[in-house]
Write a protein that holds these residues in place. Structure first.
Motif, PDB file in Angstrom:
ATOM      1  N   ARG A  66       0.832  -1.208   0.000  1.00 55.51           N
ATOM      2  CA  ARG A  66       0.000   0.000   0.000  1.00 55.51           C
ATOM      3  C   ARG A  66       0.868   1.260   0.000  1.00 55.51           C
ATOM      4  N   ALA A  67       2.003   1.216   0.696  1.00 57.30           N
ATOM      5  CA  ALA A  67       2.890   2.380   0.723  1.00 57.30           C
ATOM      6  C   ALA A  67       3.407   2.684  -0.685  1.00 57.30           C
ATOM      7  N   GLY A  68       3.707   1.633  -1.431  1.00 64.79           N
ATOM      8  CA  GLY A  68       4.167   1.823  -2.803  1.00 64.79           C
ATOM      9  C   GLY A  68       3.085   2.404  -3.687  1.00 64.79           C
ATOM     10  N   VAL A  69       1.851   1.942  -3.502  1.00 65.82           N
ATOM     11  CA  VAL A  69       0.729   2.492  -4.264  1.00 65.82           C
ATOM     12  C   VAL A  69       0.571   3.975  -3.957  1.00 65.82           C
ATOM     13  N   ARG A  70       0.623   4.327  -2.684  1.00 65.25           N
ATOM     14  CA  ARG A  70       0.459   5.733  -2.301  1.00 65.25           C
ATOM     15  C   ARG A  70       1.560   6.597  -2.907  1.00 65.25           C
ATOM     16  N   GLN A  71       2.797   6.060  -2.984  1.00 64.63           N
ATOM     17  CA  GLN A  71       3.896   6.821  -3.555  1.00 64.63           C
ATOM     18  C   GLN A  71       3.653   7.087  -5.046  1.00 64.63           C
ATOM     19  N   ILE A  72       3.190   6.075  -5.757  1.00 63.92           N
ATOM     20  CA  ILE A  72       2.939   6.229  -7.190  1.00 63.92           C
ATOM     21  C   ILE A  72       1.784   7.196  -7.423  1.00 63.92           C
ATOM     22  N   LEU A  73       0.743   7.104  -6.603  1.00 68.44           N
ATOM     23  CA  LEU A  73      -0.370   8.047  -6.728  1.00 68.44           C
ATOM     24  C   LEU A  73       0.083   9.464  -6.393  1.00 68.44           C
ATOM     25  N   ALA A  74       0.983   9.578  -5.430  1.00 65.59           N
ATOM     26  CA  ALA A  74       1.500  10.907  -5.081  1.00 65.59           C
ATOM     27  C   ALA A  74       2.268  11.503  -6.263  1.00 65.59           C
ATOM     28  N   GLU A  75       3.020  10.669  -6.980  1.00 73.04           N
ATOM     29  CA  GLU A  75       3.752  11.143  -8.160  1.00 73.04           C
ATOM     30  C   GLU A  75       2.765  11.621  -9.231  1.00 73.04           C
ATOM     31  N   ALA A  76       1.697  10.833  -9.433  1.00 77.43           N
ATOM     32  CA  ALA A  76       0.687  11.215 -10.429  1.00 77.43           C
ATOM     33  C   ALA A  76      -0.018  12.503 -10.026  1.00 77.43           C
ATOM     34  N   LYS A  77      -0.265  12.653  -8.727  1.00 78.35           N
ATOM     35  CA  LYS A  77      -0.916  13.876  -8.243  1.00 78.35           C
ATOM     36  C   LYS A  77      -0.004  15.075  -8.436  1.00 78.35           C
ATOM     37  N   GLU A  78       1.285  14.907  -8.181  1.00 75.76           N
ATOM     38  CA  GLU A  78       2.242  15.999  -8.349  1.00 75.76           C
ATOM     39  C   GLU A  78       2.310  16.434  -9.809  1.00 75.76           C
ATOM     40  N   ARG A  79       2.119  15.490 -10.718  1.00 76.40           N
ATOM     41  CA  ARG A  79       2.114  15.812 -12.154  1.00 76.40           C
ATOM     42  C   ARG A  79       0.786  16.440 -12.589  1.00 76.40           C
ATOM     43  N   GLY A  80      -0.194  16.441 -11.678  1.00 71.63           N
ATOM     44  CA  GLY A  80      -1.495  17.027 -11.995  1.00 71.63           C
ATOM     45  C   GLY A  80      -2.441  16.082 -12.693  1.00 71.63           C
ATOM     46  N   LEU A  81      -2.120  14.776 -12.704  1.00 68.64           N
ATOM     47  CA  LEU A  81      -2.931  13.809 -13.442  1.00 68.64           C
ATOM     48  C   LEU A  81      -4.136  13.327 -12.648  1.00 68.64           C
ATOM     49  N   ILE A  82      -4.064  13.390 -11.330  1.00 68.57           N
ATOM     50  CA  ILE A  82      -5.168  12.913 -10.494  1.00 68.57           C
ATOM     51  C   ILE A  82      -5.453  13.915  -9.388  1.00 68.57           C
ATOM     52  N   THR A  83      -6.643  13.793  -8.818  1.00 70.18           N
ATOM     53  CA  THR A  83      -7.004  14.535  -7.614  1.00 70.18           C
ATOM     54  C   THR A  83      -7.470  13.529  -6.581  1.00 70.18           C
ATOM     55  N   GLN A  84      -7.279  13.851  -5.334  1.00 66.09           N
ATOM     56  CA  GLN A  84      -7.679  12.961  -4.246  1.00 66.09           C
ATOM     57  C   GLN A  84      -8.554  13.714  -3.263  1.00 66.09           C
ATOM     58  N   LEU A  85      -9.709  13.122  -2.963  1.00 66.37           N
ATOM     59  CA  LEU A  85     -10.648  13.719  -2.023  1.00 66.37           C
ATOM     60  C   LEU A  85     -10.758  12.813  -0.808  1.00 66.37           C
ATOM     61  N   VAL A  86     -10.458  13.355   0.351  1.00 67.54           N
ATOM     62  CA  VAL A  86     -10.505  12.571   1.582  1.00 67.54           C
ATOM     63  C   VAL A  86     -11.901  11.999   1.783  1.00 67.54           C
ATOM     64  N   GLY A  87     -11.957  10.708   2.020  1.00 67.00           N
ATOM     65  CA  GLY A  87     -13.235  10.041   2.254  1.00 67.00           C
ATOM     66  C   GLY A  87     -14.005   9.709   0.997  1.00 67.00           C
ATOM     67  N   SER A  88     -13.498  10.121  -0.165  1.00 68.37           N
ATOM     68  CA  SER A  88     -14.198   9.874  -1.419  1.00 68.37           C
ATOM     69  C   SER A  88     -13.398   8.989  -2.362  1.00 68.37           C
ATOM     70  N   GLY A  89     -12.131   9.329  -2.577  1.00 67.91           N
ATOM     71  CA  GLY A  89     -11.309   8.503  -3.440  1.00 67.91           C
ATOM     72  C   GLY A  89     -10.398   9.308  -4.342  1.00 67.91           C
ATOM     73  N   THR A  90      -9.872   8.636  -5.354  1.00 68.79           N
ATOM     74  CA  THR A  90      -8.924   9.227  -6.293  1.00 68.79           C
ATOM     75  C   THR A  90      -9.572   9.313  -7.666  1.00 68.79           C
ATOM     76  N   TYR A  91      -9.418  10.459  -8.325  1.00 67.59           N
ATOM     77  CA  TYR A  91     -10.096  10.714  -9.597  1.00 67.59           C
ATOM     78  C   TYR A  91      -9.110  11.242 -10.636  1.00 67.59           C
ATOM     79  N   VAL A  92      -9.401  10.950 -11.892  1.00 68.91           N
ATOM     80  CA  VAL A  92      -8.633  11.528 -12.990  1.00 68.91           C
ATOM     81  C   VAL A  92      -8.921  13.023 -13.031  1.00 68.91           C
ATOM     82  N   SER A  93      -7.883  13.829 -13.102  1.00 70.29           N
ATOM     83  CA  SER A  93      -8.074  15.286 -13.070  1.00 70.29           C
ATOM     84  C   SER A  93      -8.602  15.801 -14.405  1.00 70.29           C
ATOM     85  N   LYS A  94      -9.177  16.967 -14.374  1.00 73.63           N
ATOM     86  CA  LYS A  94      -9.672  17.603 -15.596  1.00 73.63           C
ATOM     87  C   LYS A  94      -8.528  17.939 -16.546  1.00 73.63           C
ATOM     88  N   GLU A  95      -7.344  18.134 -15.994  1.00 71.64           N
ATOM     89  CA  GLU A  95      -6.195  18.545 -16.805  1.00 71.64           C
ATOM     90  C   GLU A  95      -5.402  17.361 -17.333  1.00 71.64           C
TER      91      GLU A  95
END
Length: 226
Positions: free
Chosen positions: A43-72
């Motif tokens: 799970r730590a590895g998954v979170r790291q990869i998602l963090a990289e994607a978020k830093e690139r602006g590819l995803i957004t994360q909403l607490v209690g809701s989940g991870t979504y593909v960003s508009k950009e």
């Protein structure tokens, strides 16, 4: 090594799903647990990869809701592709380069490959064989070729293969591969991959070089018709 291999496949799958339009702006991604189980990464590895994607602006994360593909995401990936296309390589050019380069690395793998390297290759083969879709198969196919390059333990060779994998992510290659990849051809590729990995494990340099060339000529014929 399983964690490293799963991480590479997860990164590739995130990009492939967004580039193909399978995941569009606003679509919800699988949960961390689902990604962890699918790609056999902690799970730590998954979170790291998602963090990289978020830093690139590819995803957004909403607490209690989940991870979504960003508009950009689509525009950002298109910009990345445009940058890469500054050195745009056609499928024919890529195959020409692969046929020259890949058979030559058998010597390095036979000399430098470790048991962990070969286990990683075998895992890629197994995951490709068990893939539930052609897209998932293509992810693990790319991971296998990177694992083979990594087994050279040569930094320059590994970087060359990373570049070739970037070209494989370009639209021209992906569209051509998907059109040409029938179930029968996929099974043939799987058998060729297994034979190659076995030859490398046995330190059979001549056999491995011949199998690489045979595999690449087979791919070229299926993709390009010659």
């Amino acid at each position: 090594m399983k964690n490293q291999n799963g991480a590479a496949a997860l990164r590739a799958a995130l990009l492939a799903n967004m580039r193909s339009g399978h995941w569009r702006a606003g679509d919800k991604l699988p949960t961390e647990r689902e990604l962890s189980e699918t790609y056999q990464i902690g799970r730590a590895g998954v979170r790291q990869i998602l963090a990289e994607a978020k830093e690139r602006g590819l995803i957004t994360q909403l607490v209690g809701s989940g991870t979504y593909v960003s508009k950009e995401a689509a525009a950002l990936l298109e910009a990345d592709d445009s940058e890469a296309s500054g050195m745009h390589t056609s499928p024919a050019e890529l195959m020409e380069a692969r046929i020259i380069i890949e058979p030559m690395i058998a010597n390095l793998i036979v000399r430098n490959g470790t048991s962990a390297d070969f286990l990683r290759m075998e895992e890629c083969c197994t995951r490709a064989e068990n893939a539930g879709s052609m897209q998932e198969f293509e992810v693990w196919d790319g991971a296998l070729h990177q694992a083979i390059a990594d087994a050279t333990h040569n930094t320059f060779i590994k970087q060359v293969f990373q570049l070739m994998n970037r070209v494989r992510e370009q639209g021209d290659w992906g569209a051509l591969k998907m059109r040409s990849l029938t179930p029968e051809r996929r099974r043939a590729y799987e058998l060729e991959h297994r034979a190659l990995v076995n030859a490398l494990k046995d330190r059979d340099e001549d056999g491995a070089r011949g199998l690489i060339m045979e595999h690449l000529v087979h791919i070229r014929h299926n993709l390009l018709g010659y």
